[in-house]
Every structure is written in structure tokens, then in C-alpha cells.
Enzyme design. Structure first.
Site, PDB file in Angstrom:
ATOM      1  N   ASP A   1      10.253  -8.081   2.165  1.00 13.43           N
ATOM      2  CA  ASP A   1       9.190  -9.011   1.722  1.00 13.43           C
ATOM      3  C   ASP A   1       9.393  -9.226   0.218  1.00 13.43           C
ATOM      4  OD1 ASP A   1       6.768 -10.487   2.026  1.00 13.43           O
ATOM      5  OD2 ASP A   1       5.645  -8.806   1.204  1.00 13.43           O
TER       6      ASP A   1
ATOM      7  N   ASP B   1      15.473   0.409  -7.191  1.00 10.46           N
ATOM      8  CA  ASP B   1      15.853  -0.994  -7.101  1.00 10.46           C
ATOM      9  C   ASP B   1      16.390  -1.192  -5.678  1.00 10.46           C
ATOM     10  OD1 ASP B   1      17.153  -3.450  -7.101  1.00 10.46           O
ATOM     11  OD2 ASP B   1      17.667  -3.300  -9.236  1.00 10.46           O
TER      12      ASP B   1
ATOM     13  N   GLY C   1       1.127  -3.038  -0.814  1.00  7.56           N
ATOM     14  CA  GLY C   1       1.090  -2.204   0.381  1.00  7.56           C
ATOM     15  C   GLY C   1       0.350  -2.755   1.587  1.00  7.56           C
TER      16      GLY C   1
ATOM     17  N   CYS D   1       6.122 -15.652   0.257  1.00 13.59           N
ATOM     18  CA  CYS D   1       4.882 -16.453   0.316  1.00 13.59           C
ATOM     19  C   CYS D   1       5.109 -17.741  -0.472  1.00 13.59           C
ATOM     20  CB  CYS D   1       3.678 -15.655  -0.150  1.00 13.59           C
ATOM     21  SG  CYS D   1       3.880 -14.857  -1.728  1.00 13.59           S
TER      22      CYS D   1
END
Ligand SMILES: C[S@@+](CC[C@H](N)C(=O)[O-])C[C@H]1O[C@@H](n2cnc3c(N)ncnc32)[C@H](O)[C@@H]1O
Length: 330
Positions: free
Chosen positions: A202, A184, A134, A257
Site C-alpha cells: 500500500d 526501507d 495501520g 489512494c
């Protein structure tokens, strides 16, 4: 071996960064009184890198009359303090204010760049498709602009952490604009396609920094080979769901990332192609190169990214990796 081919002479320094302690930023909680904490942080020599970038953009606009107005793409409501390049001071843990809300959230400061790129405007309907735990959801709320924020994550246990963060940082009346779900994300189209102004995707990825340091549940472990090989497919499906959830004219920011082009640029290229050929939806990739100029004092950027932008870990600015790319559904 893979990254040394991709990053060439940059790889040894990126590798050293990945193997050393990462740097944090302190995302200020606008729902707390902030005078005291900003004074405290500034006495420690930390600065708000977002407002520094806004000032920089305004100065260069004044001089060069750049068009389009590039600073407009940065939300000045988001405030995140970092220590200068080369300074590895750590922030102390956040403290609660008189109402019990915590005054800042510690996160990889590069994680804010996808949120800044999304550029939420007042009353936007925003979808955060893979939202837990979050950090980015919290940053989206700090803009004060979300008309509605749908924060979704497939993992029930991680959405519990997300709810806890909302509880610790956001006043009850603001929490009402947020709906937390555990679907999902690949099925989002069936739940409500074409309804959002802004979508953040993300995605789960190889989490390179975590993977070089942590043995526990490592995605490069043999027993997770299949899952790792399937990641680009999962990422593509999630990005497609994000594109389909966006209104025409709306924006999608895709982020990971990871340093891997297979999880970054390749996913973008495939998604643009599939949107066109299978859904007759035209999507274009927006230029974010001004982010490199605006944020170069805080982050090290890779200058050879074909699409989107990539923050590289570096010993003097040990943030990232963070890849982000902005798409517009035409
Ligand atoms: C990189 S993390 C998200 C981090 C989060 N955005 C933040 O800033 O704190 C990726 C998330 O994707 C979630 N995820 C994986 N598969 C998913 C799916 N099919 N649908 C929705 N979420 C999924 C994982 O549970 C994980 O929490």
C-alpha cells in the site's frame, strides 16, 4: 487538467466528491463483544457491506453456478458498517469495552477492498510492507487468519501510531503474531525474500483526496516537485520488493489512494515486465472485476481501468479514491 482527460465526463462529479467531506466505514473489532454495537449501528440504518456482498455472491452462485467460486475470495470475518448511499450520517467515536479495547475503527471503507482482495487464508504468513498508520494492518488481523503478520513502515514516527492502534484494538496474545519494523521496504529482499504467502504493498502516493483539501505538507507544493516526480519509481521499487518477498504461488496486492494511471496501472505493467526480464519470475494480474459487481451498492467503480480496480469518489458514496490490483507470483 490531467484527470479531466482521463475520466472525461466523470471528472466533474469525482472532483465534487474530492472537495466534499469523505464518508467513513466502521471496521468492527472482532476482539470485542459485538452484540451491543451491531444492534446500535443497525438501529441507525448502517449495514455491514462485507456480509451484504458475501450474501450477494452466494445468491448469484446459487442461481448461475458461477465458476470459480467468487464469494470464496471474500473474508466474511471482516465486518465494516457503512451508511446507505446518499446518507451522510457520521459515526460517533469508538468506545472501549470492559477490557479497554476499542469496538470499531473509523476508516475510508474503500481501504478494505485491497485487504479483501488479498484473501488471507488460515496460517498465512503476511507482509504489510508500508503499514503505518495501520488501518489495513488492523483489518488483516480481523480475518483471524494470519499465522504471522510482518507490519513494516519506513517512518519511525508513523510506526509508533501503528503500535498504538495495535495496543488499542488487539489483545496481547494476538499481538504476538505481529512484528512491527521500520525498514526501507525497498530492501526487504535482503531481509527475507520469497517467504510470504500474501503481501500487501500500500504505497505512498499523491493521496489525491488529502492533496486537494490540505495545504499543509502538500505533495503538489513546489518544494516537493522532485519527490512527487519520483513517486512512480519508489512505488515500482516497493512493488518489486513485494513480489520478491512472496513465495511462488503467493499473492501480492498493490494499492494507492490516487486516481493517477502513472501511479496505478503503469506501475503494475512495469513491475510485471521487470519481474520477467530481470528476475525470471512470471507474475500474472488477477481479474477482480467481480468486486465491481459485489460492491457496487456501496462504492462507485471506474469501469475503464485497464488493470485492477479503481473506486471513484462520488457525492452519494464519497469513498476513495482507492486503486487496487492483485498479482500472483506463478
Ligand atoms: C499510504 S501509506 C500506508 C497506509 C497504511 N497501509 C494504512 O492502511 O494505514 C504509505 C506509507 O508508506 C510509507 N513508506 C514510504 N516510503 C517507504 C519505504 N521506502 N519503505 C516502507 N514504507 C515506506 C510511508 O511512511 C507511509 O506510512
Amino acid at each position: 487538467m490531467n484527470y479531466s482527460l482521463q475520466l472525461k465526463e466523470l471528472w466533474p462529479s469525482v472532483r465534487a466528491g474530492l472537495l466534499c467531506e469523505q464518508k467513513y466505514g466502521a471496521l468492527l473489532n472482532n476482539f470485542c463483544p459485538l452484540d451491543h454495537i451491531t444492534q446500535e449501528l443497525e438501529l441507525l440504518n448502517a449495514t455491514d457491506f462485507v456480509s451484504e456482498a458475501c450474501k450477494k455472491a452466494q445468491r448469484s452462485q446459487g442461481k448461475a453456478k458461477m465458476s470459480p467460486p467468487r464469494h470464496a475470495s471474500i473474508s466474511s470475518n471482516i465486518k465494516c458498517y457503512t451508511f446507505p448511499r446518499g446518507d451522510i450520517t457520521r459515526f460517533r467515536p469508538a468506545r472501549p469495552d470492559i477490557l479497554g479495547l476499542l469496538n470499531y475503527y473509523l476508516m475510508d471503507a474503500a481501504s478494505l477492498l485491497p485487504v479483501l482482495a488479498l484473501n488471507v487464508q488460515p496460517d498465512d504468513f503476511v507482509l504489510d510492507l508500508c503499514a503505518a498508520p495501520g488501518g489495513k494492518t488492523l483489518a488483516l488481523l480481523q480475518t483471524g487468519a494470519c499465522g504471522h503478520l510482518a507490519a513494516n513502515d519506513i517512518s519511525i514516527c508513523r510506526t509508533k501510531r501503528l503500535r498504538q492502534i495495535l495496543y488499542n484494538y488487539i489483545p496481547t496474545e494476538i499481538r504476538e503474531v505481529v512484528s512491527v519494523t521500520s525498514y526501507d521496504g525497498r530492501d526487504w529482499e535482503q531481509l527475507g525474500g520469497g517467504t510470504f504467502h500474501k503481501v500487501l504493498v500500500d504505497v505512498p502516493c499523491t493521496t489525491d483526496r488529502h492533496s486537494v483539501m490540505e495545504e499543509d505538507n502538500n505533495i503538489f507544493h513546489k518544494r516537493r516537485t522532485k519527490e512527487r516526480q519520483m513517486l512512480p519509481m519508489l512505488q515500482l521499487q516497493l512493488l518489486m520488493a513485494g513480489i520478491l518477498a512472496t513465495k511462488p504461488g503467493g499473492k501480492v496486492v498493490y494499492s494507492t489512494c490516487s486516481l493517477s494511471p502513472l501511479q496505478n496501472e503503469h506501475v503494475i505493467e512495469r513491475a510485471v515486465e521487470i519481474a520477467e526480464t530481470q528476475f525470471n519470475i512470471s507474475v500474472h494480474v488477477e481479474d477482480l472485476s467481480h468486486f465491481r459487481t459485489l460492491f457496487q451498492d456501496t462504492f462507485s467503480f471506474f469501469s475503464d481501468c485497464r488493470l485492477g480496480e479503481l473506486v471513484l469518489p462520488h457525492l452519494t458514496a464519497n469513498f476513495g479514491p482507492m486503486y487496487f490490483c492483485k498479482l500472483c507470483r506463478v
